[in-house]
Design a protein around this motif. Structure first.
Motif, PDB file in Angstrom:
ATOM      1  N   VAL A  76       0.873  -1.171   0.000  1.00  0.00           N
ATOM      2  CA  VAL A  76       0.000   0.000   0.000  1.00  0.00           C
ATOM      3  C   VAL A  76       0.907   1.215   0.000  1.00  0.00           C
ATOM      4  CG1 VAL A  76      -1.777   1.222   1.330  1.00  0.00           C
ATOM      5  CG2 VAL A  76      -1.716  -1.275   1.338  1.00  0.00           C
ATOM      6  N   GLN A  77       0.483   2.323  -0.592  1.00  0.00           N
ATOM      7  CA  GLN A  77       1.315   3.513  -0.548  1.00  0.00           C
ATOM      8  C   GLN A  77       0.461   4.745  -0.282  1.00  0.00           C
ATOM      9  OE1 GLN A  77       3.163   3.466  -4.440  1.00  0.00           O
ATOM     10  NE2 GLN A  77       1.683   4.920  -5.277  1.00  0.00           N
ATOM     11  N   ASN A  78       1.139   5.833   0.057  1.00  0.00           N
ATOM     12  CA  ASN A  78       0.444   7.091   0.283  1.00  0.00           C
ATOM     13  C   ASN A  78       0.203   7.779  -1.050  1.00  0.00           C
ATOM     14  OD1 ASN A  78       0.506   7.187   3.302  1.00  0.00           O
ATOM     15  ND2 ASN A  78       2.697   7.068   2.908  1.00  0.00           N
ATOM     16  N   LYS A  79      -1.020   8.255  -1.220  1.00  0.00           N
ATOM     17  CA  LYS A  79      -1.347   9.002  -2.429  1.00  0.00           C
ATOM     18  C   LYS A  79      -0.439  10.225  -2.492  1.00  0.00           C
ATOM     19  CE  LYS A  79      -5.649   9.146  -3.253  1.00  0.00           C
ATOM     20  NZ  LYS A  79      -7.094   9.474  -3.173  1.00  0.00           N
ATOM     21  N   PRO A  80       0.186  10.508  -3.640  1.00  0.00           N
ATOM     22  CA  PRO A  80       1.140  11.618  -3.720  1.00  0.00           C
ATOM     23  C   PRO A  80       0.569  12.921  -3.153  1.00  0.00           C
ATOM     24  CG  PRO A  80       1.213  10.341  -5.738  1.00  0.00           C
ATOM     25  CD  PRO A  80       0.072   9.782  -4.926  1.00  0.00           C
ATOM     26  N   GLY A  81       1.345  13.544  -2.273  1.00  0.00           N
ATOM     27  CA  GLY A  81       0.958  14.816  -1.697  1.00  0.00           C
ATOM     28  C   GLY A  81       0.047  14.725  -0.497  1.00  0.00           C
ATOM     29  N   THR A  82      -0.287  13.515  -0.035  1.00  0.00           N
ATOM     30  CA  THR A  82      -1.217  13.355   1.077  1.00  0.00           C
ATOM     31  C   THR A  82      -0.777  12.222   1.992  1.00  0.00           C
ATOM     32  OG1 THR A  82      -2.745  11.661   0.245  1.00  0.00           O
ATOM     33  CG2 THR A  82      -3.033  13.879  -0.632  1.00  0.00           C
ATOM     34  N   ALA A  83      -1.523  12.036   3.072  1.00  0.00           N
ATOM     35  CA  ALA A  83      -1.341  10.860   3.929  1.00  0.00           C
ATOM     36  C   ALA A  83      -2.465   9.860   3.713  1.00  0.00           C
ATOM     37  CB  ALA A  83      -1.275  11.274   5.393  1.00  0.00           C
ATOM     38  N   ASP A  84      -3.247  10.030   2.654  1.00  0.00           N
ATOM     39  CA  ASP A  84      -4.278   9.059   2.292  1.00  0.00           C
ATOM     40  C   ASP A  84      -3.626   7.845   1.650  1.00  0.00           C
ATOM     41  OD1 ASP A  84      -6.218  10.802   3.181  1.00  0.00           O
ATOM     42  OD2 ASP A  84      -6.557  11.676   1.212  1.00  0.00           O
ATOM     43  N   LEU A  85      -4.319   6.721   1.693  1.00  0.00           N
ATOM     44  CA  LEU A  85      -3.768   5.482   1.165  1.00  0.00           C
ATOM     45  C   LEU A  85      -4.338   5.147  -0.205  1.00  0.00           C
ATOM     46  CD1 LEU A  85      -3.829   3.226   4.358  1.00  0.00           C
ATOM     47  CD2 LEU A  85      -1.933   4.588   3.458  1.00  0.00           C
ATOM     48  N   GLN A  86      -3.514   4.469  -0.989  1.00  0.00           N
ATOM     49  CA  GLN A  86      -3.965   3.929  -2.263  1.00  0.00           C
ATOM     50  C   GLN A  86      -3.204   2.640  -2.532  1.00  0.00           C
ATOM     51  OE1 GLN A  86      -2.986   6.939  -5.212  1.00  0.00           O
ATOM     52  NE2 GLN A  86      -0.902   6.175  -5.468  1.00  0.00           N
ATOM     53  N   GLY A  87      -3.681   1.889  -3.492  1.00  0.00           N
ATOM     54  CA  GLY A  87      -3.045   0.627  -3.811  1.00  0.00           C
ATOM     55  C   GLY A  87      -1.669   0.814  -4.426  1.00  0.00           C
ATOM     56  N   ALA A  88      -0.816  -0.164  -4.229  1.00  0.00           N
ATOM     57  CA  ALA A  88       0.503  -0.194  -4.862  1.00  0.00           C
ATOM     58  C   ALA A  88       0.708  -1.610  -5.392  1.00  0.00           C
ATOM     59  CB  ALA A  88       1.593   0.223  -3.890  1.00  0.00           C
ATOM     60  N   LEU A  89       1.526  -2.426  -4.739  1.00  0.00           N
ATOM     61  CA  LEU A  89       1.652  -3.820  -5.165  1.00  0.00           C
ATOM     62  C   LEU A  89       0.365  -4.587  -4.894  1.00  0.00           C
ATOM     63  CD1 LEU A  89       5.308  -4.653  -4.089  1.00  0.00           C
ATOM     64  CD2 LEU A  89       4.427  -4.295  -6.406  1.00  0.00           C
ATOM     65  N   ALA A  90      -0.389  -4.132  -3.923  1.00  0.00           N
ATOM     66  CA  ALA A  90      -1.750  -4.649  -3.727  1.00  0.00           C
ATOM     67  C   ALA A  90      -2.730  -3.653  -4.349  1.00  0.00           C
ATOM     68  CB  ALA A  90      -2.054  -4.828  -2.250  1.00  0.00           C
ATOM     69  N   GLU A  91      -3.558  -4.117  -5.269  1.00  0.00           N
ATOM     70  CA  GLU A  91      -4.542  -3.232  -5.888  1.00  0.00           C
ATOM     71  C   GLU A  91      -5.682  -2.911  -4.927  1.00  0.00           C
ATOM     72  OE1 GLU A  91      -5.327  -5.586  -9.491  1.00  0.00           O
ATOM     73  OE2 GLU A  91      -4.457  -3.906 -10.623  1.00  0.00           O
ATOM     74  N   SER A  92      -5.996  -3.869  -4.045  1.00  0.00           N
ATOM     75  CA  SER A  92      -7.047  -3.661  -3.053  1.00  0.00           C
ATOM     76  C   SER A  92      -6.793  -4.586  -1.869  1.00  0.00           C
ATOM     77  CB  SER A  92      -8.429  -3.935  -3.653  1.00  0.00           C
ATOM     78  OG  SER A  92      -8.546  -5.295  -4.058  1.00  0.00           O
ATOM     79  N   TRP A  93      -7.505  -4.331  -0.788  1.00  0.00           N
ATOM     80  CA  TRP A  93      -7.334  -5.134   0.416  1.00  0.00           C
ATOM     81  C   TRP A  93      -8.565  -4.993   1.296  1.00  0.00           C
ATOM     82  CZ3 TRP A  93      -5.099  -0.557  -0.757  1.00  0.00           C
ATOM     83  CH2 TRP A  93      -5.311   0.512   0.111  1.00  0.00           C
ATOM     84  N   GLU A  94      -8.759  -5.975   2.172  1.00  0.00           N
ATOM     85  CA  GLU A  94      -9.834  -5.888   3.161  1.00  0.00           C
ATOM     86  C   GLU A  94      -9.416  -6.676   4.390  1.00  0.00           C
ATOM     87  OE1 GLU A  94     -10.695  -7.341   0.091  1.00  0.00           O
ATOM     88  OE2 GLU A  94     -10.863  -9.481   0.570  1.00  0.00           O
ATOM     89  N   HIS A  95     -10.139  -6.457   5.483  1.00  0.00           N
ATOM     90  CA  HIS A  95      -9.837  -7.180   6.716  1.00  0.00           C
ATOM     91  C   HIS A  95     -11.116  -7.699   7.347  1.00  0.00           C
ATOM     92  CE1 HIS A  95     -11.314  -3.903   9.299  1.00  0.00           C
ATOM     93  NE2 HIS A  95     -10.697  -3.069   8.485  1.00  0.00           N
ATOM     94  N   ASP A  96     -10.973  -8.655   8.256  1.00  0.00           N
ATOM     95  CA  ASP A  96     -12.118  -9.210   8.962  1.00  0.00           C
ATOM     96  C   ASP A  96     -12.592  -8.202  10.018  1.00  0.00           C
ATOM     97  OD1 ASP A  96     -10.013  -9.426  10.793  1.00  0.00           O
ATOM     98  OD2 ASP A  96     -10.819 -11.252  11.665  1.00  0.00           O
ATOM     99  N   PRO A  97     -13.763  -8.414  10.622  1.00  0.00           N
ATOM    100  CA  PRO A  97     -14.303  -7.445  11.582  1.00  0.00           C
ATOM    101  C   PRO A  97     -13.409  -7.187  12.792  1.00  0.00           C
ATOM    102  CG  PRO A  97     -16.035  -8.932  10.859  1.00  0.00           C
ATOM    103  CD  PRO A  97     -14.755  -9.476  10.312  1.00  0.00           C
ATOM    104  N   GLU A  98     -12.576  -8.142  13.156  1.00  0.00           N
ATOM    105  CA  GLU A  98     -11.696  -7.965  14.310  1.00  0.00           C
ATOM    106  C   GLU A  98     -10.371  -7.307  13.940  1.00  0.00           C
ATOM    107  OE1 GLU A  98     -11.304 -11.859  15.972  1.00  0.00           O
ATOM    108  OE2 GLU A  98     -13.073 -11.597  17.248  1.00  0.00           O
ATOM    109  N   GLY A  99     -10.146  -7.049  12.665  1.00  0.00           N
ATOM    110  CA  GLY A  99      -8.908  -6.401  12.241  1.00  0.00           C
ATOM    111  C   GLY A  99      -7.674  -7.264  12.345  1.00  0.00           C
ATOM    112  N   LYS A 100      -7.862  -8.587  12.337  1.00  0.00           N
ATOM    113  CA  LYS A 100      -6.730  -9.499  12.501  1.00  0.00           C
ATOM    114  C   LYS A 100      -6.290 -10.155  11.188  1.00  0.00           C
ATOM    115  CE  LYS A 100      -7.744 -10.848  17.302  1.00  0.00           C
ATOM    116  NZ  LYS A 100      -8.038 -12.002  18.191  1.00  0.00           N
TER     117      LYS A 100
END
Length: 556
Positions: A76-100
């Motif tokens: 994952v990387q920071n969108k240029p000029g911000t601290a927002d996130l965007q995909g890099a080597l991973a195009e997308s991602w998700e996590h389970d409800p417990e964040g594990k």
């Protein structure tokens, strides 16, 4: 999928791409890309100090990360000029409800610089490599890993704890599933850390990447780290000429993303700040970082592009509580009252610098408006020293040389002002100047030789754990605060709070208690760092995280 704590305020960093450039670029055939930007040539950027090496996991400073982030990518990387996130080597991602459990859907048809494929197996190889790292020397150099993942399969270095990481599974070539033992507020932002860049498994094995040797106060790294770094980034490694002080990177024609516009990127190591300015003016370099506050207006007036980044950082004065006198809270409070931080801001800080009352910017979740403040008060400082029986205190104050950091543009000048403040309340100061790499950081962070030190941080992602947790979340040699278990436990609890409202409340209380009860250091200021480039360079996007990528830069 991005953390809701990624504040819009940090997105103020979205600065327009700098139109900047250099008269000293190498001659080459030049073309224009589809957007009209020149391609080809060489971009020369002045670094303020040598990197430790080019293995991401064994680094934690900006001078090392600058070349590393050009050669490697993160999930994952920071969108240029911000601290927002965007995909890099991973195009997308998700996590389970417990964040594990974190599932990464990977980009296809990506290759490492050695021609080997990037896939889920490569991702898991990297995660497992970090977790299973052997040797106290190697583990001690994995600062970011320890901060994020807590511990190793077998802890051998001091100051590491229970591991957060559990396992990584390659479901198929395009799907990597990383399982944690517990939730941690660092994610997903921490997956964008340069230290957690993904390296070629074949190159890591071929060049004995895990070999780290300690010789006295210094460390030696592998052939991978020094001579054969292999990532997936827009530039490939061209060599590190230590005698000339030059790092050469070459355009990667097979890069999966926006291909570099210049043929070569040279990072020229120029330790002296005045020499960096002279070479910028002469056109032998096309960019410098962290100009002194007094130089910004002059350089802008000469036609250089001077861009301030928002102040997403902190400078602090750290206490080493191995010194019995510094274990007394009254002595630490006396030092806090002795510092005329407002005068320091006005005389040595860049424009827009603000006195810091906490160890993170006010745009980060958990900032408390009602912490105890230590306004300049000489009489109060002397009174507390007297009560503590520390009227004849002598302290060794360490500060770095040959470096300019975003939060610390001129360490020697900052040291001088703070030392004079301390001496004004009766504290004798022995100043100890040490080179940034191979001296200062080892003395302070590995061996704890100092009583006082100045250091700081530019945030890597917008979460309180990246600031307060990084500094004070566990016992560290540099603070000698092993007995502050109440502080460590409170930070661990706040970081493990999944509910947003509960997390905010917990971190606010941590910040109050750090100021009033624990005071392991004194926050000094938040300073907006600048980056300067010549007018003929285009495409450089300044980052509040000092996370600039040079593949967008064109020259001429």
């Amino acid at each position: 999928m991005q953390a809701s704590r990624l504040k819009a305020a940090v997105a103020l960093a979205a600065a327009a791409a700098l139109a900047v450039g250099a008269s000293g670029c190498a001659k080459s055939e030049r073309d224009e890309d589809s957007g009209g930007a020149k391609t080809g040539g060489t971009f020369v950027f002045a670094g303020a100090g040598n990197p430790k090496n080019f293995d991401p996991i064994f680094n934690d400073d900006g001078e090392s990360f600058r070349p590393i982030r050009q050669m490697y990518d993160t999930l994952v990387q920071n969108k240029p000029g911000t601290a927002d996130l965007q995909g890099a080597l991973a195009e997308s991602w998700e996590h389970d409800p417990e964040g594990k459990v974190w599932t990464f859907h990977l980009r296809k048809n990506v290759k490492f610089h050695d021609g080997t494929p990037f896939n889920a197996a490569a991702v898991c190889f990297n995660f497992d490599r970090w977790f299973n790292m052997k040797g106290a020397a190697a583990q001690s150099q994995m600062i970011y890993y320890s901060d994020v993942f807590g511990g190793f399969a077998k802890n051998e270095a001091e100051g590491v704890g229970e591991p957060v990481y559990n396992k990584c599974e390659a479901k198929d070539d395009g799907t990597a599933v990383v399982t944690m033992n517990r939730y941690k507020g660092a994610f997903p932002g921490a997956f964008a850390l340069t230290a957690l860049s993904i390296a070629s498994p074949e190159a890591l094995k071929k060049y004995d990447a895990d070999t780290v040797k300690q010789n006295g106060d210094s460390f030696e790294y592998s052939a991978f780290a020094n001579e054969h770094p292999v990532g997936t980034g827009p530039f490939t490694f061209g060599g590190w000429d230590k005698a000339k002080g030059e790092i050469t990177l070459n355009r990667n024609p097979d890069y999966w993303g926006e291909k570099a516009k210049v043929d070569k990127l040279v990072i020229k190591i120029i330790e002296d700040e005045n020499t960096r300015k002279q070479e910028l003016r002469a056109g032998t370099v096309q960019g410098i970082d962290f100009p002194a506050p007094a130089d910004r207006k002059a350089l802008a007036g000469e036609g250089f592009q001077v861009l301030d980044r928002p102040a997403f950082n902190i400078l602090y004065l750290g206490f080493n509580q191995k010194n019995p006198k510094l274990k007394d809270l009254r002595v630490r409070q006396a030092i806090a009252y002795a510092l005329n931080r407002q005068a320091l801001v006005q005389t040595k800080g860049p424009g827009g610098t603000k006195v810091a009352d906490e160890f993170m910017p006010d745009t980060v979740l958990g900032y408390a408006q009602d912490v105890q403040k230590y306004d300049y008060n000489v009489d109060k400082a002397k009174q507390l020293l007297k009560e503590a029986g520390a009227e004849n205190l002598t302290l060794n104050f360490y500060y770095p040389t040959d470096v300019s950091r975003p939060y610390m543009p001129n360490p020697q000048e900052i040291f001088t002002v703070l030392a004079n403040d301390l001496q004004a309340v009766g504290i004798k100061v022995n100043g100890v100047a040490r080179p940034w790499n191979g001296g200062y950081k080892d003395d302070v962070q590995q061996f704890g030789k100092q009583d006082l030190h100045i250091l700081g941080w530019t945030g890597d992602y917008n979460d309180p754990g990246n600031f307060v947790g990084t500094f004070f979340g566990r016992a560290k040699v540099e603070f000698g605060d092993q007995a502050m278990t109440e502080m460590f436990d409170a930070i661990t609890k706040a970081d493990a709070t999944v509910d947003e409202a509960g997390k905010k409340t917990a971190w606010e209380q941590v910040n109050r208690d750090i100021a009033a009860k624990w005071l392991p250091a004194v926050p000094i200021w938040h300073a907006p760092p600048a980056i300067v480039v010549t007018k003929d360079v285009k495409g450089l996007v300044a980052s509040p995280l000092t996370d600039e990528r040079f593949n967008t830069v064109s020259v001429g």
